[in-house]
Motif scaffolding. Structure first.
Motif, PDB file in Angstrom:
ATOM      1  N   HIS A  14      43.091  38.148  13.667  1.00 28.07           N
ATOM      2  CA  HIS A  14      43.596  39.347  12.991  1.00 28.07           C
ATOM      3  C   HIS A  14      42.540  40.442  12.951  1.00 28.07           C
ATOM      4  CE1 HIS A  14      47.314  37.537  11.687  1.00 28.07           C
ATOM      5  NE2 HIS A  14      46.647  36.468  11.310  1.00 28.07           N
ATOM      6  N   ASP A  45      54.066  37.366  11.217  1.00 25.36           N
ATOM      7  CA  ASP A  45      53.384  38.540  10.689  1.00 25.36           C
ATOM      8  C   ASP A  45      53.957  38.832   9.315  1.00 25.36           C
ATOM      9  OD1 ASP A  45      55.350  41.115  10.962  1.00 25.36           O
ATOM     10  OD2 ASP A  45      55.696  39.755  12.637  1.00 25.36           O
ATOM     11  N   ASN A  46      53.313  39.760   8.622  1.00 27.96           N
ATOM     12  CA  ASN A  46      53.746  40.162   7.282  1.00 27.96           C
ATOM     13  C   ASN A  46      53.666  39.024   6.278  1.00 27.96           C
ATOM     14  OD1 ASN A  46      54.657  42.535   5.830  1.00 27.96           O
ATOM     15  ND2 ASN A  46      56.539  41.409   5.422  1.00 27.96           N
ATOM     16  N   VAL A  52      48.858  40.688  10.303  1.00 24.84           N
ATOM     17  CA  VAL A  52      48.891  41.632  11.425  1.00 24.84           C
ATOM     18  C   VAL A  52      49.783  41.073  12.533  1.00 24.84           C
ATOM     19  CG1 VAL A  52      47.505  42.888  13.123  1.00 24.84           C
ATOM     20  CG2 VAL A  52      46.542  42.371  10.870  1.00 24.84           C
ATOM     21  N   ARG A  56      49.708  44.003  17.761  1.00 23.72           N
ATOM     22  CA  ARG A  56      48.539  44.768  17.320  1.00 23.72           C
ATOM     23  C   ARG A  56      47.255  43.958  17.531  1.00 23.72           C
ATOM     24  NH1 ARG A  56      51.437  49.045  17.906  1.00 23.72           N
ATOM     25  NH2 ARG A  56      52.740  49.669  16.148  1.00 23.72           N
ATOM     26  N   PHE A 169      43.253  49.475  13.702  1.00 21.33           N
ATOM     27  CA  PHE A 169      43.685  49.481  12.306  1.00 21.33           C
ATOM     28  C   PHE A 169      43.924  50.909  11.817  1.00 21.33           C
ATOM     29  CE2 PHE A 169      42.632  45.231  10.102  1.00 21.33           C
ATOM     30  CZ  PHE A 169      43.118  44.522  11.188  1.00 21.33           C
ATOM     31  N   TYR A 172      47.099  52.665  13.718  1.00 20.76           N
ATOM     32  CA  TYR A 172      48.410  52.132  13.343  1.00 20.76           C
ATOM     33  C   TYR A 172      48.537  51.894  11.835  1.00 20.76           C
ATOM     34  CZ  TYR A 172      49.182  51.608  18.323  1.00 20.76           C
ATOM     35  OH  TYR A 172      49.341  51.867  19.660  1.00 20.76           O
ATOM     36  N   ARG A 173      47.612  52.451  11.069  1.00 17.26           N
ATOM     37  CA  ARG A 173      47.670  52.391   9.606  1.00 17.26           C
ATOM     38  C   ARG A 173      47.769  50.952   9.091  1.00 17.26           C
ATOM     39  NH1 ARG A 173      51.663  57.537   8.132  1.00 17.26           N
ATOM     40  NH2 ARG A 173      50.498  59.095   9.311  1.00 17.26           N
ATOM     41  N   LEU A 174      46.992  50.080   9.693  1.00 14.88           N
ATOM     42  CA  LEU A 174      47.060  48.667   9.321  1.00 14.88           C
ATOM     43  C   LEU A 174      46.213  48.339   8.104  1.00 14.88           C
ATOM     44  CD1 LEU A 174      46.965  46.982  12.851  1.00 14.88           C
ATOM     45  CD2 LEU A 174      48.921  47.267  11.332  1.00 14.88           C
ATOM     46  N   THR A 177      48.567  48.239   5.294  1.00 13.78           N
ATOM     47  CA  THR A 177      49.487  47.108   5.497  1.00 13.78           C
ATOM     48  C   THR A 177      48.827  45.796   5.106  1.00 13.78           C
ATOM     49  OG1 THR A 177      50.661  48.234   7.281  1.00 13.78           O
ATOM     50  CG2 THR A 177      50.826  45.836   7.201  1.00 13.78           C
ATOM     51  N   VAL A 178      47.600  45.577   5.580  1.00 11.62           N
ATOM     52  CA  VAL A 178      46.896  44.339   5.276  1.00 11.62           C
ATOM     53  C   VAL A 178      46.662  44.202   3.775  1.00 11.62           C
ATOM     54  CG1 VAL A 178      44.697  43.122   5.539  1.00 11.62           C
ATOM     55  CG2 VAL A 178      45.808  44.124   7.543  1.00 11.62           C
TER      56      VAL A 178
END
Length: 506
Positions: A14, A45-46, A52, A56, A169, A172-174, A177-178
């Protein structure tokens, strides 16, 4: 000494670290070895363990390879149940995807997890221990530890992560999200509310009830953007899809449980839905906004809100959820909620007489059900009399209550606790899951207060409901309810239908 042609690097990947780049360069120095990234849990994921998505992760690895000058192959490895043949499964996945048959004669396995490394050692592969290398002067942080820094808001994660991860990251605005997924108070490690739920029976029960649920709410649905939160396997959206009056609407399903979300995606791929504008998302609404403010015309929730109450912070979480829905509802739009509810006078003391001759009556409840498999739990709970099942329910229920025995078959307790037991006692297929949930947390009037606090106006169609089938078939045959003085009492409401509207001028 083998001639290294490949470095097999299994892991979830990840997050990639600067240390990994340095280590892999040293490992492949002079040989031009290809790094084979076996990305495990590629179909997950999620979830906390897998926040992630694979595509990605793959993008970050490819950029990592470009920046680092390493030749790489990236292979997805789907999740399997824990198995001693994990190494063999991974090697076969690589062979199928790339045509490469990696062998101990040409491959070193880079792995810092001792249990996994032993599986490859058993096959004869030499091991490069990466972060677990005893010759390192300073033990570097593992990728997961760096990811947890990110989740905790500790910006030092950027000093340890490789620039390829930081780039992907950020693009993709991760990062958000994480943080949202890892810190989610409701969702389990595998993307569900509880690890003990049998989703097969859950899907079957929801599908059987879908026609009745849709018939009860159809007249209140406002065309446009229609969202079903907690959509299960998409059964209600299938019915909405068949409505001629909704063929121009967007139908959107939101489901947090990975098993159910996967079934929705499968149905769409198989052509179950005729409307081209059907979409599914695996999300938890409490984790943050999913839809833009004032963008949704109708929100549907069926048998969901009691789970938010049960797995969250009860009323606080439910109010947070209601406010999220209010924010994304368009002025004049509607939230339709169908769920269980508590009786009007939940705290009222009552006498509950239960059948004691319809099963076994052990001396006390078992405290070890969590150590049994689902079949054994079902068999044991099913064997109990209704009276003995109350004892077991009280032992397993996540919301403690007290009761006093009044004779062999009668107890004194609060009405809400009585109805929580009576409406749950037959859910033996998912006993340990169901006993984590409270059905009678709020009465209808308390619901009305909460919705007003969130900003909604209650439509006249909103009403408490008594499910007569449950009363006639599940409760009345084995139980009687009286006041403490022995006066017979009617069975209370068990469900509610709420039609809450956002004011047009709001």
């Amino acid at each position: 000494m083998i001639h290294i042609e490949f470095v097999l690097f299994p892991g979830r990947h990840h997050l990639l670290t600067a240390f990994q780049a340095e280590y892999l360069h040293r490992l492949a120095a002079g040989s031009g070895a290809t790094i084979v990234w076996a990305v495990t849990s590629a179909n997950h994921d999620n979830t906390r363990r897998n926040p992630v998505p694979y595509h990605r992760r793959e993008a970050a690895i490819e950029r990592f390879s470009l920046v680092s000058g390493l030749r790489s192959l990236v292979v997805p490895v789907f999740d399997t149940a824990p198995t001693d043949t994990f190494a063999e499964v991974t090697l076969k996945s690589i062979a199928v995807a790339t045509g490469l048959d990696l062998t101990p004669a040409d491959t070193v396995v880079a792995c810092s997890t001792p249990e996994v490394a032993k599986l490859y050692e058993r096959l004869g592969f030499p091991i490069a221990p990466v972060e677990a290398d005893p010759d390192l002067r300073i033990t570097p942080e593992r990728p997961w530890d760096v990811l947890l820094r990110l989740a905790a808001g500790d910006e030092t994660w950027r000093k340890l992560a490789h620039p390829a991860t930081i780039d992907v990251f950020e693009r993709y605005r991760l990062v958000d999200t994480v943080r949202t997924v890892v810190n989610d108070p409701l969702v389990g490690d595998e993307g569900g509310l509880t690890a003990t739920r049998d989703y097969r029976t859950y899907v079957e029960a929801f599908a059987d009830a879908a026609d009745r649920k849709w018939a009860a709410v159809r007249q209140h649905v406002r065309p446009g953007r229609i969202v079903d939160i907690g959509c299960g396997a998409g059964a209600v959206l299938e019915l909405a899809d068949r409505e001629p009056g909704l063929h121009e609407s967007d139908l959107i399903g939101v489901e947090v449980a990975r098993h159910l979300y996967s079934e929705c995606v499968h149905k769409k791929a198989q052509g179950v839905f005729r409307n081209a504008n059907v979409y599914f998302y695996q999300r938890n609404v409490l984790g943050g906004a999913i839809f833009a403010d004032r963008s949704v015309d109708t929100t549907l929730t069926f048998a969901l809100t009691h789970e938010i109450w049960s797995y969250g912070r009860q009323r606080d979480s439910l109010l947070q959820f209601a406010r999220r829905i209010f924010d994304h509802t368009a002025p004049g739009g509607v939230w339709i909620n169908s769920d269980v509810c508590g009786p009007a006078d939940r705290r009222r003391p009552v006498l509950l007489r239960l059948a004691a001759d319809d099963g076994d009556n052990p001396a006390g409840p078992r405290r070890d059900l969590a150590t049994l498999d689902s079949g054994e739990i079902k068999g044991y709970v099913s064997s109990l009399s209704t009276r003995a099942r109350l004892d077991q329910f009280a032992a397993d229920f996540a919301f403690p209550f007290t009761f006093e025995a009044v004779g062999d078959d009668t107890v004194r307790l609060e009405l809400g606790a009585a109805m929580d037991f009576l409406t749950r006692k037959d859910y033996v297929d998912n006993w340990l899951s169901e006993t984590k949930e409270q059905f009678c947390g709020l009465s209808f009037s308390e619901w009305a207060q909460l919705l007003a606090e969130a900003g909604f106006e209650l439509d006249a169609a909103s009403t408490p409901i008594r499910n007569e089938w449950i009363i006639d078939n599940r409760i009345a045959p084995v139980a009687t309810l009286t006041a403490p003085d022995g006066t017979p009492l009617d069975w209370p409401d068990t469900h509610l239908l709420v039609v809450a509207r956002r004011p047009r001028n709001s």
